[in-house]
Enzyme design. Structure first.
Site, mmCIF file in Angstrom:
data_model
loop_
_atom_site.group_PDB
_atom_site.id
_atom_site.type_symbol
_atom_site.label_atom_id
_atom_site.label_comp_id
_atom_site.label_asym_id
_atom_site.label_seq_id
_atom_site.Cartn_x
_atom_site.Cartn_y
_atom_site.Cartn_z
ATOM 1 C CE LYS A 1 -4.339 1.276 0.171
ATOM 2 N NZ LYS A 1 -5.523 0.646 -0.428
ATOM 3 N N GLY B 1 -5.405 2.620 -7.420
ATOM 4 C CA GLY B 1 -5.979 3.788 -6.752
ATOM 5 C C GLY B 1 -6.500 3.463 -5.360
ATOM 6 C CG ASP B 2 -7.249 3.668 -0.926
ATOM 7 O OD1 ASP B 2 -7.776 2.556 -0.807
ATOM 8 O OD2 ASP B 2 -7.281 4.509 -0.016
ATOM 9 C CB SER C 1 -6.292 -4.610 -9.455
ATOM 10 O OG SER C 1 -6.673 -3.251 -9.391
HETATM 11 P P1 NDP Z 1 -12.716 8.189 -3.087
HETATM 12 O O1 NDP Z 1 -11.660 9.190 -2.845
HETATM 13 O O2 NDP Z 1 -13.195 7.944 -4.465
HETATM 14 O O3 NDP Z 1 -14.007 8.533 -2.202
HETATM 15 C C1 NDP Z 1 -13.962 8.667 -0.819
HETATM 16 C C2 NDP Z 1 -15.309 9.197 -0.405
HETATM 17 O O4 NDP Z 1 -15.440 9.147 1.006
HETATM 18 C C3 NDP Z 1 -15.509 10.656 -0.797
HETATM 19 O O5 NDP Z 1 -16.856 10.850 -1.104
HETATM 20 C C4 NDP Z 1 -15.125 11.390 0.490
HETATM 21 O O6 NDP Z 1 -15.685 12.675 0.598
HETATM 22 C C5 NDP Z 1 -15.757 10.453 1.483
HETATM 23 N N1 NDP Z 1 -15.236 10.619 2.829
HETATM 24 C C6 NDP Z 1 -13.952 10.724 3.247
HETATM 25 N N2 NDP Z 1 -13.910 10.836 4.577
HETATM 26 C C7 NDP Z 1 -15.205 10.785 4.992
HETATM 27 C C8 NDP Z 1 -15.830 10.829 6.246
HETATM 28 N N3 NDP Z 1 -15.122 10.970 7.369
HETATM 29 N N4 NDP Z 1 -17.179 10.743 6.295
HETATM 30 C C9 NDP Z 1 -17.923 10.616 5.163
HETATM 31 N N5 NDP Z 1 -17.371 10.563 3.957
HETATM 32 C C10 NDP Z 1 -16.045 10.656 3.881
HETATM 33 O O7 NDP Z 1 -12.187 6.832 -2.412
HETATM 34 P P2 NDP Z 1 -12.658 5.328 -2.681
HETATM 35 O O8 NDP Z 1 -14.115 5.307 -2.931
HETATM 36 O O9 NDP Z 1 -11.735 4.735 -3.644
HETATM 37 O O10 NDP Z 1 -12.325 4.655 -1.270
HETATM 38 C C11 NDP Z 1 -13.270 4.625 -0.206
HETATM 39 C C12 NDP Z 1 -12.865 3.540 0.766
HETATM 40 O O11 NDP Z 1 -12.839 2.271 0.097
HETATM 41 C C13 NDP Z 1 -11.481 3.685 1.395
HETATM 42 O O12 NDP Z 1 -11.511 3.154 2.689
HETATM 43 C C14 NDP Z 1 -10.612 2.807 0.518
HETATM 44 O O13 NDP Z 1 -9.443 2.375 1.176
HETATM 45 C C15 NDP Z 1 -11.566 1.647 0.278
HETATM 46 N N6 NDP Z 1 -11.274 0.816 -0.874
HETATM 47 C C16 NDP Z 1 -11.184 1.349 -2.125
HETATM 48 C C17 NDP Z 1 -10.940 0.533 -3.197
HETATM 49 C C18 NDP Z 1 -10.976 1.042 -4.596
HETATM 50 O O14 NDP Z 1 -10.935 0.206 -5.502
HETATM 51 N N7 NDP Z 1 -11.059 2.326 -4.833
HETATM 52 C C19 NDP Z 1 -10.654 -0.907 -3.010
HETATM 53 C C20 NDP Z 1 -10.860 -1.376 -1.662
HETATM 54 C C21 NDP Z 1 -11.115 -0.524 -0.651
HETATM 55 P P3 NDP Z 1 -14.908 13.990 0.138
HETATM 56 O O15 NDP Z 1 -15.297 14.161 -1.295
HETATM 57 O O16 NDP Z 1 -15.433 15.042 1.033
HETATM 58 O O17 NDP Z 1 -13.448 13.740 0.353
#
Ligand code: NDP
Length: 458
Positions: free
Chosen positions: A139, A178-179, A390
């Site tokens: 990571k 990505g993440d 992926s």
């Molecule tokens: P993104 O950056 O696309 O989206 C994150 C979202 O969460 C945004 O809408 C953000 O809002 C919101 N957010 C962040 N902090 C908070 C909070 N405290 N309360 C409410 N909303 C919040 O990220 P991903 O969708 O890619 O990732 C989301 C989660 O999924 C993470 O934990 C990541 O590690 C996990 N994940 C992602 C994968 C992937 O393929 N992308 C794979 C496996 C796990 P704002 O716009 O305000 O920042």
């Protein structure tokens, strides 16, 4: 002495051993709270496996697993649009390569530090093992905040980031994706910079655009996969998403596609959020609006209500869990669902939780779900669809071909079904039927431990 007494004694010994190793991890990684929690979450599942397989203890597998193979920290200098020099910190943890090249996303968010990267990298080891694909765990990321930055600033930052990271990654060494804060745009810039330095090694990143080596369905994979996993849990109780009320936190990559798939399966999504607050729409969230606002225009979720007058906006994202629902999908970030919220969800009659984000529920919240008999799909199982696709992208890059959306989606479904089955089987085999967190931890752990032992003390 009865067999049972011996087993109980072995179990108690194993528990003491786990606690000793955990205490050493805490002493060795002070102040790394997120990493400590991730280790605890896995270790707490393992006593029955260690009691039944003492060679894991003799081989010091826990001690070896909890120490990353390598942790890289580096300076990322870049110039902003006002010609000011900015300095961020970059990280990559190459945690475990027993099953294959390191694989795991990059996160760009101001909260990123060594503890968060190590927690995510540690989780990734077992998640990747569950997919059944030949990928190790890694990571990375940076404390860079992409919010409010221009495209050019994003490009300059990512180019600087890769100018250091390139020497540590490669299609057979370490393959980032990505993440949070890293989507198609960022992967494109990073891949472009890597290519300038090392040449066209398509398999070095996943999550690329479909026009240049990306896989169809990768964008949707984590959200879809999470819903497929919950569908399996519901199916085992003769239930489904049809006519269910669903709350999904976040409005990013995972959240958007979890909402889309759940709606496709007949559910009504009534709320989603960003880090500032949440929206409630009794008519069902219009996912196209959310996608345009957040994915394309990069605006705030509060702006949704201007286009949907019956919807309401509520500052403070934590309160999203006060909304009555049948199914809750936390898809935003770690520790977003605490014990108090878990109690409210249970009191409101929630039937199932599917963790789309990484460790969104605190350890105490998970206890509430388990003790209330709520179906609980743990992150490392329920959100493994992203990394699984992926790995399919890596396969397509190696074979120089592209599968159709339907082909990849069908493979994703099969993988999620296998992960569900493995988790169920392991939970039953070790006497904790119904506890899919223990099942997933045990199934992932055994694969990695066996590969480590086979490869000697390395
Ligand atoms: P993104 O950056 O696309 O989206 C994150 C979202 O969460 C945004 O809408 C953000 O809002 C919101 N957010 C962040 N902090 C908070 C909070 N405290 N309360 C409410 N909303 C919040 O990220 P991903 O969708 O890619 O990732 C989301 C989660 O999924 C993470 O934990 C990541 O590690 C996990 N994940 C992602 C994968 C992937 O393929 N992308 C794979 C496996 C796990 P704002 O716009 O305000 O920042």
């Amino acid at each position: 002495m009865s067999t049972n007494t011996v087993e109980n004694k072995d179990l108690e010994n194993a528990k003491r051993y786990v606690q000793t190793v955990y205490d050493a991890v805490v002493a060795r990684n002070p102040h790394e709270r997120e990493f400590q929690d991730a280790v605890k979450e896995i270790f707490d599942s393992l006593a029955p496996v260690l009691a039944a397989n003492p060679h894991y203890i003799e081989q010091r597998i826990l001690e070896r697993m909890a120490e990353p193979e390598r942790m890289i920290t580096f300076r990322v200098p870049w110039v902003d649009d006002r010609n000011q020099i900015q300095v961020n910190r970059g990280f990559r943890v190459q945690f475990n390569s027993a099953l294959g090249p390191y694989k795991g996303g990059l996160r760009f968010h101001p909260s990123v530090n060594a503890s968060i990267i190590k927690f995510l990298g540690f989780e990734q080891i077992f998640k990747n093992a569950l997919t059944g694909q030949p990928i190790g765990g890694g990571k990375g990321g940076s404390d860079f905040d992409p919010k409010g930055k221009s495209d050019l600033e994003i490009m300059r930052f990512t180019q600087s980031f890769i100018t250091e990271l390139y020497r540590h990654i490669g299609p057979d060494i370490d393959v980032p994706a990505g993440d949070i804060g890293v989507g198609g745009r960022e992967i494109g810039y990073m891949f472009g910079q890597y290519k300038r330095i090392r040449g066209n090694e398509a398999g070095v990143f996943t999550g690329k655009g479909v026009g240049y080596g990306g896989s169809l369905t990768r964008t949707e994979a984590t959200g879809y996969g999470c819903v497929y996993f919950v569908q399996e849990m519901l199916g085992a109780r003769g239930d489904s998403f049809m006519d269910k009320t669903v709350v999904v936190s976040g409005s990013g990559n995972v959240s958007i596609y979890a909402m889309q798939k759940a709606a496709e399966l007949g559910a009504t999504i009534v709320a989603c959020s960003d880090s500032d607050g949440y929206i409630y729409d009794p008519d069902g969230i219009n996912i196209n609006t959310v996608r345009r606002l957040k994915e394309v225009e990069r605006r705030r979720i509060s702006e949704y209500v201007a286009e949907h007058p019956r919807a309401t906006y509520h500052p403070g994202s934590q309160n999203i869990w006060n909304i009555k629902c049948d199914i809750a999908l936390p898809c935003a970030t770690q520790n977003e669902l605490d014990e108090k919220s878990a109690h409210i969800l249970v009191e409101n009659g929630v039937k199932a939780i599917g963790e789309g984000a990484n460790m969104p529920s605190t350890l105490q919240a998970i206890d509430v779900f388990h003790s209330s008999g709520v179906l609980f799909g743990p992150a490392k199982a329920a959100n493994a669809g992203g990394v699984a696709v992926s790995a399919l992208e890596m396969s397509q890059n190696s074979m120089r071909l592209s599968w159709t959306f339907e082909e990849v989606d069908a493979k994703l479904k099969t993988i999620m079904n296998n992960i569900y089955r493995q988790s169920v089987d392991a939970s039953e085999a070790y006497g904790h039927a119904g506890n899919l967190l223990m099942g997933a931890n045990i199934a992932g752990f055994k694969k990695v431990a066996n590969a480590m032992i086979a490869q000697g003390v390395v």
